[in-house]
Motif scaffolding. Structure first.
Motif, mmCIF file in Angstrom:
data_model
loop_
_atom_site.group_PDB
_atom_site.id
_atom_site.type_symbol
_atom_site.label_atom_id
_atom_site.label_comp_id
_atom_site.label_asym_id
_atom_site.label_seq_id
_atom_site.Cartn_x
_atom_site.Cartn_y
_atom_site.Cartn_z
ATOM 1 N N GLU A 12 -41.449 -54.398 -14.535
ATOM 2 C CA GLU A 12 -42.596 -55.008 -15.220
ATOM 3 C C GLU A 12 -43.883 -54.269 -14.893
ATOM 4 O O GLU A 12 -44.724 -54.047 -15.776
ATOM 5 N N THR A 13 -44.023 -53.831 -13.656
ATOM 6 C CA THR A 13 -45.189 -53.035 -13.270
ATOM 7 C C THR A 13 -45.201 -51.711 -14.022
ATOM 8 O O THR A 13 -46.258 -51.260 -14.486
ATOM 9 N N ALA A 14 -44.025 -51.103 -14.180
ATOM 10 C CA ALA A 14 -43.930 -49.842 -14.922
ATOM 11 C C ALA A 14 -44.294 -50.053 -16.391
ATOM 12 O O ALA A 14 -44.943 -49.189 -17.010
ATOM 13 N N VAL A 15 -43.911 -51.193 -16.961
ATOM 14 C CA VAL A 15 -44.296 -51.498 -18.347
ATOM 15 C C VAL A 15 -45.815 -51.629 -18.438
ATOM 16 O O VAL A 15 -46.436 -51.083 -19.362
ATOM 17 N N MET A 16 -46.428 -52.318 -17.499
ATOM 18 C CA MET A 16 -47.892 -52.460 -17.510
ATOM 19 C C MET A 16 -48.563 -51.089 -17.423
ATOM 20 O O MET A 16 -49.551 -50.834 -18.112
ATOM 21 N N THR A 17 -48.026 -50.229 -16.596
ATOM 22 C CA THR A 17 -48.573 -48.873 -16.477
ATOM 23 C C THR A 17 -48.450 -48.131 -17.803
ATOM 24 O O THR A 17 -49.394 -47.464 -18.240
ATOM 25 N N ALA A 18 -47.303 -48.271 -18.469
ATOM 26 C CA ALA A 18 -47.114 -47.625 -19.774
ATOM 27 C C ALA A 18 -48.062 -48.207 -20.814
ATOM 28 O O ALA A 18 -48.598 -47.478 -21.658
ATOM 29 N N LEU A 19 -48.293 -49.517 -20.758
ATOM 30 C CA LEU A 19 -49.193 -50.158 -21.721
ATOM 31 C C LEU A 19 -50.641 -49.710 -21.535
ATOM 32 O O LEU A 19 -51.440 -49.774 -22.471
ATOM 33 N N ALA A 20 -50.968 -49.244 -20.340
ATOM 34 C CA ALA A 20 -52.327 -48.744 -20.089
ATOM 35 C C ALA A 20 -52.609 -47.465 -20.878
ATOM 36 O O ALA A 20 -53.759 -47.033 -20.966
ATOM 37 N N ASP A 21 -51.567 -46.879 -21.473
ATOM 38 C CA ASP A 21 -51.748 -45.701 -22.316
ATOM 39 C C ASP A 21 -51.933 -46.059 -23.789
ATOM 40 O O ASP A 21 -52.156 -45.178 -24.620
ATOM 41 N N VAL A 22 -51.820 -47.347 -24.116
ATOM 42 C CA VAL A 22 -51.999 -47.792 -25.504
ATOM 43 C C VAL A 22 -53.470 -48.125 -25.709
ATOM 44 O O VAL A 22 -53.983 -49.094 -25.145
ATOM 45 N N ILE A 23 -54.132 -47.324 -26.486
ATOM 46 C CA ILE A 23 -55.577 -47.432 -26.683
ATOM 47 C C ILE A 23 -55.887 -48.219 -27.960
ATOM 48 O O ILE A 23 -55.310 -47.951 -29.012
ATOM 49 N N ASP A 24 -56.794 -49.170 -27.848
ATOM 50 C CA ASP A 24 -57.297 -49.870 -29.037
ATOM 51 C C ASP A 24 -58.205 -48.869 -29.752
ATOM 52 O O ASP A 24 -59.238 -48.463 -29.209
ATOM 53 N N PRO A 25 -57.819 -48.423 -30.955
ATOM 54 C CA PRO A 25 -58.590 -47.364 -31.613
ATOM 55 C C PRO A 25 -60.010 -47.766 -31.989
ATOM 56 O O PRO A 25 -60.878 -46.901 -32.118
ATOM 57 N N GLU A 26 -60.266 -49.034 -32.176
ATOM 58 C CA GLU A 26 -61.624 -49.465 -32.520
ATOM 59 C C GLU A 26 -62.550 -49.428 -31.308
ATOM 60 O O GLU A 26 -63.722 -49.091 -31.434
ATOM 61 N N LEU A 27 -62.020 -49.784 -30.142
ATOM 62 C CA LEU A 27 -62.854 -49.872 -28.943
ATOM 63 C C LEU A 27 -62.693 -48.682 -28.006
ATOM 64 O O LEU A 27 -63.531 -48.462 -27.144
ATOM 65 N N GLY A 28 -61.603 -47.935 -28.151
ATOM 66 C CA GLY A 28 -61.388 -46.761 -27.313
ATOM 67 C C GLY A 28 -61.002 -47.083 -25.884
ATOM 68 O O GLY A 28 -61.122 -46.232 -25.005
ATOM 69 N N ILE A 29 -60.560 -48.293 -25.638
ATOM 70 C CA ILE A 29 -60.149 -48.742 -24.300
ATOM 71 C C ILE A 29 -58.711 -49.222 -24.407
ATOM 72 O O ILE A 29 -58.297 -49.758 -25.436
ATOM 73 N N ASP A 30 -57.951 -49.074 -23.317
ATOM 74 C CA ASP A 30 -56.553 -49.480 -23.366
ATOM 75 C C ASP A 30 -56.397 -50.998 -23.380
ATOM 76 O O ASP A 30 -57.288 -51.740 -22.974
ATOM 77 N N MET A 31 -55.237 -51.430 -23.861
ATOM 78 C CA MET A 31 -54.934 -52.850 -24.040
ATOM 79 C C MET A 31 -54.946 -53.634 -22.729
ATOM 80 O O MET A 31 -55.335 -54.798 -22.704
ATOM 81 N N VAL A 32 -54.537 -52.996 -21.651
ATOM 82 C CA VAL A 32 -54.490 -53.678 -20.353
ATOM 83 C C VAL A 32 -55.904 -53.950 -19.857
ATOM 84 O O VAL A 32 -56.238 -55.078 -19.480
#
Length: 108
Positions: A12-32
């Protein structure tokens, strides 16, 4: 809200780390860091992600869904992923990390 990091499994921690690479294109910040990921649970390779969007009518929902699924499936041990879009609790700027607030120029 998201469980404390100490209560997340290694996967689950590894998934959270991977999700930190998903960027909200409108705000330019990751989802986490935006505080949009409410919970991650992985059981027997099945990942469930509870998340929200900044607004109900967000036109990027499908694109983000695909990127989040791809990120979760990139983690060793995760073989399938379901995303649960939730609206409670309602997202607010107070859910963002300090990093996200500084990056967006929000001062407290």
């Amino acid at each position: 809200m998201l469980r404390e990091a100490a209560k997340l499994s290694k996967t689950e921690t590894a998934v959270m780390t991977a999700l930190a690479d998903v960027i909200d294109p409108e705000l330019g910040i990751d989802m986490v860091n935006l505080g949009l990921i409410y919970n991650v649970t992985v059981v027997d390779g099945h990942c469930d992600i509870a998340m929200t969007l900044t607004t109900m009518g967000c036109p990027l929902g499908n694109m983000l869904d695909d990127a989040i699924t791809e990120a979760a499936l990139s983690v060793d041990g995760v073989t399938e992923c379901d995303i649960h879009l939730v609206w409670e609790p309602a997202w607010n700027m107070g859910m963002m990390t300090r990093y996200a607030k500084v990056a967006l120029g929000i001062h407290e």
